[in-house]
Design a protein around this motif. Structure first.
Motif, PDB file in Angstrom:
ATOM      1  N   ARG A 120       7.405   3.099   4.312  1.00  0.00           N
ATOM      2  CA  ARG A 120       5.985   2.946   4.642  1.00  0.00           C
ATOM      3  C   ARG A 120       5.719   3.706   5.940  1.00  0.00           C
ATOM      4  O   ARG A 120       6.362   3.446   6.957  1.00  0.00           O
ATOM      5  N   ASP A 121       4.799   4.688   5.887  1.00  0.00           N
ATOM      6  CA  ASP A 121       4.496   5.502   7.065  1.00  0.00           C
ATOM      7  C   ASP A 121       5.758   6.121   7.646  1.00  0.00           C
ATOM      8  O   ASP A 121       5.994   6.126   8.866  1.00  0.00           O
ATOM      9  N   ASN A 122       6.624   6.632   6.764  1.00  0.00           N
ATOM     10  CA  ASN A 122       7.878   7.292   7.152  1.00  0.00           C
ATOM     11  C   ASN A 122       8.866   6.338   7.818  1.00  0.00           C
ATOM     12  O   ASN A 122       9.788   6.774   8.519  1.00  0.00           O
ATOM     13  N   VAL A 123       8.690   5.046   7.606  1.00  0.00           N
ATOM     14  CA  VAL A 123       9.626   4.051   8.125  1.00  0.00           C
ATOM     15  C   VAL A 123      10.221   3.302   6.940  1.00  0.00           C
ATOM     16  O   VAL A 123       9.496   2.734   6.102  1.00  0.00           O
ATOM     17  N   ASP A 124      11.554   3.307   6.854  1.00  0.00           N
ATOM     18  CA  ASP A 124      12.229   2.604   5.771  1.00  0.00           C
ATOM     19  C   ASP A 124      12.100   1.093   5.955  1.00  0.00           C
ATOM     20  O   ASP A 124      12.087   0.582   7.080  1.00  0.00           O
ATOM     21  N   TYR A 125      11.996   0.385   4.836  1.00  0.00           N
ATOM     22  CA  TYR A 125      11.954  -1.070   4.893  1.00  0.00           C
ATOM     23  C   TYR A 125      12.585  -1.632   3.626  1.00  0.00           C
ATOM     24  O   TYR A 125      12.808  -0.921   2.634  1.00  0.00           O
ATOM     25  N   GLU A 126      12.911  -2.926   3.663  1.00  0.00           N
ATOM     26  CA  GLU A 126      13.509  -3.601   2.510  1.00  0.00           C
ATOM     27  C   GLU A 126      12.719  -4.859   2.173  1.00  0.00           C
ATOM     28  O   GLU A 126      12.142  -5.494   3.059  1.00  0.00           O
ATOM     29  N   MET A 127      12.691  -5.183   0.874  1.00  0.00           N
ATOM     30  CA  MET A 127      12.010  -6.384   0.413  1.00  0.00           C
ATOM     31  C   MET A 127      12.925  -7.082  -0.590  1.00  0.00           C
ATOM     32  O   MET A 127      13.196  -6.550  -1.676  1.00  0.00           O
ATOM     33  N   ARG A 171       0.824  -1.212   0.000  1.00  0.00           N
ATOM     34  CA  ARG A 171       0.000   0.000   0.000  1.00  0.00           C
ATOM     35  C   ARG A 171       0.856   1.259   0.000  1.00  0.00           C
ATOM     36  O   ARG A 171       0.389   2.315  -0.369  1.00  0.00           O
ATOM     37  N   ILE A 172       2.085   1.200   0.500  1.00  0.00           N
ATOM     38  CA  ILE A 172       2.987   2.335   0.318  1.00  0.00           C
ATOM     39  C   ILE A 172       3.591   2.117  -1.040  1.00  0.00           C
ATOM     40  O   ILE A 172       4.454   1.256  -1.223  1.00  0.00           O
ATOM     41  N   LEU A 173       3.147   2.877  -1.984  1.00  0.00           N
ATOM     42  CA  LEU A 173       3.301   2.452  -3.370  1.00  0.00           C
ATOM     43  C   LEU A 173       4.413   3.139  -4.127  1.00  0.00           C
ATOM     44  O   LEU A 173       4.487   2.987  -5.329  1.00  0.00           O
ATOM     45  N   ALA A 174       5.247   3.952  -3.480  1.00  0.00           N
ATOM     46  CA  ALA A 174       6.202   4.697  -4.263  1.00  0.00           C
ATOM     47  C   ALA A 174       7.466   4.937  -3.493  1.00  0.00           C
ATOM     48  O   ALA A 174       7.498   4.922  -2.280  1.00  0.00           O
ATOM     49  N   VAL A 175       8.522   5.169  -4.230  1.00  0.00           N
ATOM     50  CA  VAL A 175       9.783   5.552  -3.617  1.00  0.00           C
ATOM     51  C   VAL A 175       9.888   7.056  -3.570  1.00  0.00           C
ATOM     52  O   VAL A 175      10.388   7.622  -2.607  1.00  0.00           O
ATOM     53  N   PHE A 176       9.397   7.744  -4.568  1.00  0.00           N
ATOM     54  CA  PHE A 176       9.423   9.202  -4.624  1.00  0.00           C
ATOM     55  C   PHE A 176       8.005   9.739  -4.671  1.00  0.00           C
ATOM     56  O   PHE A 176       7.147   9.160  -5.289  1.00  0.00           O
ATOM     57  N   ALA A 177       7.791  10.906  -4.041  1.00  0.00           N
ATOM     58  CA  ALA A 177       6.488  11.587  -4.126  1.00  0.00           C
ATOM     59  C   ALA A 177       6.504  12.480  -5.342  1.00  0.00           C
ATOM     60  O   ALA A 177       6.561  13.701  -5.244  1.00  0.00           O
ATOM     61  N   ILE A 178       6.489  11.872  -6.515  1.00  0.00           N
ATOM     62  CA  ILE A 178       6.577  12.627  -7.757  1.00  0.00           C
ATOM     63  C   ILE A 178       5.210  12.660  -8.406  1.00  0.00           C
ATOM     64  O   ILE A 178       4.597  11.627  -8.614  1.00  0.00           O
ATOM     65  N   LEU A 179       4.687  13.852  -8.719  1.00  0.00           N
ATOM     66  CA  LEU A 179       3.405  13.986  -9.395  1.00  0.00           C
ATOM     67  C   LEU A 179       3.658  14.323 -10.865  1.00  0.00           C
ATOM     68  O   LEU A 179       4.540  15.122 -11.186  1.00  0.00           O
ATOM     69  N   PHE A 180       2.836  13.736 -11.725  1.00  0.00           N
ATOM     70  CA  PHE A 180       2.997  13.962 -13.152  1.00  0.00           C
ATOM     71  C   PHE A 180       2.391  15.293 -13.557  1.00  0.00           C
ATOM     72  O   PHE A 180       1.248  15.569 -13.241  1.00  0.00           O
ATOM     73  N   VAL A 181       3.127  16.119 -14.274  1.00  0.00           N
ATOM     74  CA  VAL A 181       2.561  17.327 -14.868  1.00  0.00           C
ATOM     75  C   VAL A 181       1.936  16.953 -16.195  1.00  0.00           C
ATOM     76  O   VAL A 181       0.856  17.387 -16.551  1.00  0.00           O
ATOM     77  N   GLY A 182       2.586  16.124 -16.937  1.00  0.00           N
ATOM     78  CA  GLY A 182       2.031  15.539 -18.148  1.00  0.00           C
ATOM     79  C   GLY A 182       2.464  14.099 -18.190  1.00  0.00           C
ATOM     80  O   GLY A 182       3.444  13.729 -17.551  1.00  0.00           O
ATOM     81  N   CYS A 183       1.805  13.278 -18.910  1.00  0.00           N
ATOM     82  CA  CYS A 183       2.103  11.852 -18.875  1.00  0.00           C
ATOM     83  C   CYS A 183       2.683  11.432 -20.207  1.00  0.00           C
ATOM     84  O   CYS A 183       2.055  10.720 -20.991  1.00  0.00           O
ATOM     85  N   ASP A 184       3.882  11.897 -20.505  1.00  0.00           N
ATOM     86  CA  ASP A 184       4.567  11.548 -21.738  1.00  0.00           C
ATOM     87  C   ASP A 184       5.520  10.396 -21.449  1.00  0.00           C
ATOM     88  O   ASP A 184       6.450  10.519 -20.646  1.00  0.00           O
ATOM     89  N   ASP A 185       5.294   9.250 -22.071  1.00  0.00           N
ATOM     90  CA  ASP A 185       6.104   8.064 -21.796  1.00  0.00           C
ATOM     91  C   ASP A 185       7.585   8.308 -22.082  1.00  0.00           C
ATOM     92  O   ASP A 185       8.453   7.662 -21.491  1.00  0.00           O
TER      93      ASP A 185
END
Length: 537
Positions: A131-138, A6-20
């Motif tokens: 996840r919730d400001n806690v680092d983890y590894e998988m 559920r913590i789905l990202a490494v960076f909090a990056i928002l798309f301005v445009g979605c150009d592949d």
């Protein structure tokens, strides 16, 4: 290894445009990684028929793929934020698997959805996330000769809001979907109930508007009544035709917003009331010494009616300076006296009958010697003063040995009181209430501190030194003590004058048992008050 993350990202990056083709990896930080257009939210949440973008940041992968559910589709980028029609971007033929690094997924049905990223590597890799400001590894799971990172993104797709309401006119539930006119007498209320659940709404606003005739333009605010309550009782005081609407909303942090409007088909017609136009409720003095008189309908503006009113102050008739309709609430009359009035005054109001009418042409009925409830500005916050939140404004003091809790067993007003109970052998029963903002007292002014107390019958050892005390902290010098030589089984009011410039930041209330600690008693407290003392010169 398949993990629902559920913590789905490494960076909090928002798309301005979605150009592949615009993505460039910022720097190599691990062999596996990903981000989404919703950043690092615990739950990815979108509205129905909206899309999310997912990018695989993995390096050195042997193979990778994205998989979606059959009800969802992949879109071809770039997609501009202003693009509201997304059908032209659907990739045909439709498929549930993509091998692109970046995918845009359009969710066409509501519910919990899965977007799966499947990566294989020739060597061990470890995903590093937060996840919730806690680092983890998988770590990857070895399957045969390959190492697999299998990640499932959970996406909650909200359906569109669907307004559902019920309308009750008196005891009758009306068919608001029909176009039959709903008739209601002036001064009566109609009950509007929000029954909406689809789309998980968080609020609503009811609005009653004056119905315009064909070609008629709005010259003033057409809203004559409104409410944000789930069950709204709205009064209709003006004659005429009206319409009702409900604006349903879903708002909140990280929640995809949505709005829907429902217009009641049935027009509402307000007709003259068959009830007498009369005083209703309490006559009150406002803080500015206005005496306010409530009626069961709206007044037609009037003037020159002062001679028909008699106001007695401590048994003496005071000159009435003015009588007028309240500017904000036409169901109330405002009376101003020529001389000042004070909190201890005993005041009554009489109306002998002049030419005052309601907006639906009813004549105001006379009344005699109605008492005036004097203004009392309680400096104590309502949740501490009356305990009606039933929450935790009052709590056991750190040194409490007995019982200190909210109770519905007894109440002077409302439903709740504060219960202190000390049993034989206990040192005390103590409670405290901290003020969010300290009360500041003015130098040279006197204040009246009061509270109500109920001693439960059957107490043991209440004589010989048993006391209850109220402390105004941080002024330990003021100790408002009461022994228990008071009526048992009834509410009694206790008051004390208070002068201080020490800010009040906390109440501290306690029961101290007798010297032998044989005391076993229960006491309830309610209606704590601090008001500025007024005296007629």
């Amino acid at each position: 290894m398949k993990n629902a993350i559920r913590i789905l990202a490494v960076f909090a990056i928002l798309f301005v445009g979605c150009d592949d083709n615009e993505y460039e990896a910022p720097f190599p930080f691990s062999d596996v990684g990903f981000y989404t257009s919703k950043g690092t939210a615990n739950d990815l949440q979108v509205n129905l028929n909206e899309y999310l973008s997912f990018t695989d940041l993995s390096q050195g992968a042997e193979a990778h793929s994205w998989r979606i559910e059959k009800t969802d589709v992949f879109l071809e980028g770039p997609i501009d934020r202003t693009d509201s029609i997304l059908d032209p971007f659907i990739i045909e033929p439709r498929t549930t698997t993509s091998f692109e690094k970046t995918v845009h997924v359009l969710f066409q049905t509501s519910g919990m959805k899965k977007v799966r990223l499947y990566n294989t590597f020739n060597e061990m890799v470890v995903f590093k996330g937060n996840r919730d400001n806690v680092d983890y590894e998988m770590a990857a799971k070895k399957e045969g000769d390959l190492f697999v990172i299998d990640t499932t993104f959970m996406v909650k797709v909200y359906p569109k809001l669907v307004p559902v309401i019920k309308v009750r006119n008196g005891d009758v539930v009306v068919n608001h979907e029909a176009r039959d006119t709903i008739y209601i007498e002036a001064g009566n209320t109609m009950e509007f109930t929000d029954l909406s659940t689809i789309g998980e709404p968080t609020g609503r606003t009811w609005s009653i508007r004056k119905a315009l005739k064909p070609g008629e333009e709005v010259v003033e605010n057409p809203v004559v009544g409104s409410s944000g309550d789930a069950i709204a009782n709205i009064a209709f005081n003006k004659l005429g035709s009206f319409s009702a609407t409900m604006n349903l909303s879903r708002t909140g942090q990280n929640i995809p917003g949505d709005f829907a409007t429902y217009v009641v088909n049935a027009p509402i017609k307000v007709i003259p009331s068959s009830k007498p136009f009369e005083l209703t409720g309490e006559v009150k003095e406002l803080e500015d010494e206005t005496i306010q008189v409530p009626f069961n309908g709206e007044f037609t503006p009037f003037g020159g009616q002062e001679e028909f009113f008699t106001v007695m102050v401590n048994g003496e008739a005071f000159e009435v300076a003015s009588v007028a309709v309240n500017a904000d609430d036409a169901t109330k009359m405002d009376i101003k006296l020529a001389a000042p009035i004070y909190r201890p005054d005993v005041i009554t109001v009489s109306y002998s009958g002049g030419s005052i009418e309601s907006s639906d042409t009813r004549e105001a009925l006379p009344f005699t010697d109605e008492p005036v409830l004097m203004s009392s500005v309680n400096l104590i916050p309502a949740d501490i003063a009356g305990l009606e939140t039933g929450a935790d404004s009052w709590a056991p003091f750190w040194s409490n040995k007995g019982t200190a809790e909210y109770s519905t067993e007894q109440a002077a007003t409302g439903e709740y009181s504060l219960k202190l109970k000390v049993e034989a052998g206990q040192d005390n029963a103590e409670a405290g209430a901290a003020f969010a903002n300290p009360i500041i007292f003015e130098d040279g002014k006197t204040y009246i501190v009061s509270y109500k107390m109920y001693i439960a019958p059957g107490g043991v050892g209440t004589d010989g030194g048993t006391h209850t005390g109220l402390f105004l902290l941080q002024n330990w010098g003021f100790q408002f003590w009461n022994n228990f030589a008071h009526p048992v089984g009834e509410w009694t009011t206790h008051t004390s004058d208070y002068q201080s410039t020490t800010p009040l930041s906390q109440f501290y209330l306690r029961i101290i048992p007798n010297a032998d600690k044989t005391t076993d008693m229960t006491v309830y407290y309610d209606d704590f008050s601090i008001v500025e003392k007024e005296e007629r010169p």
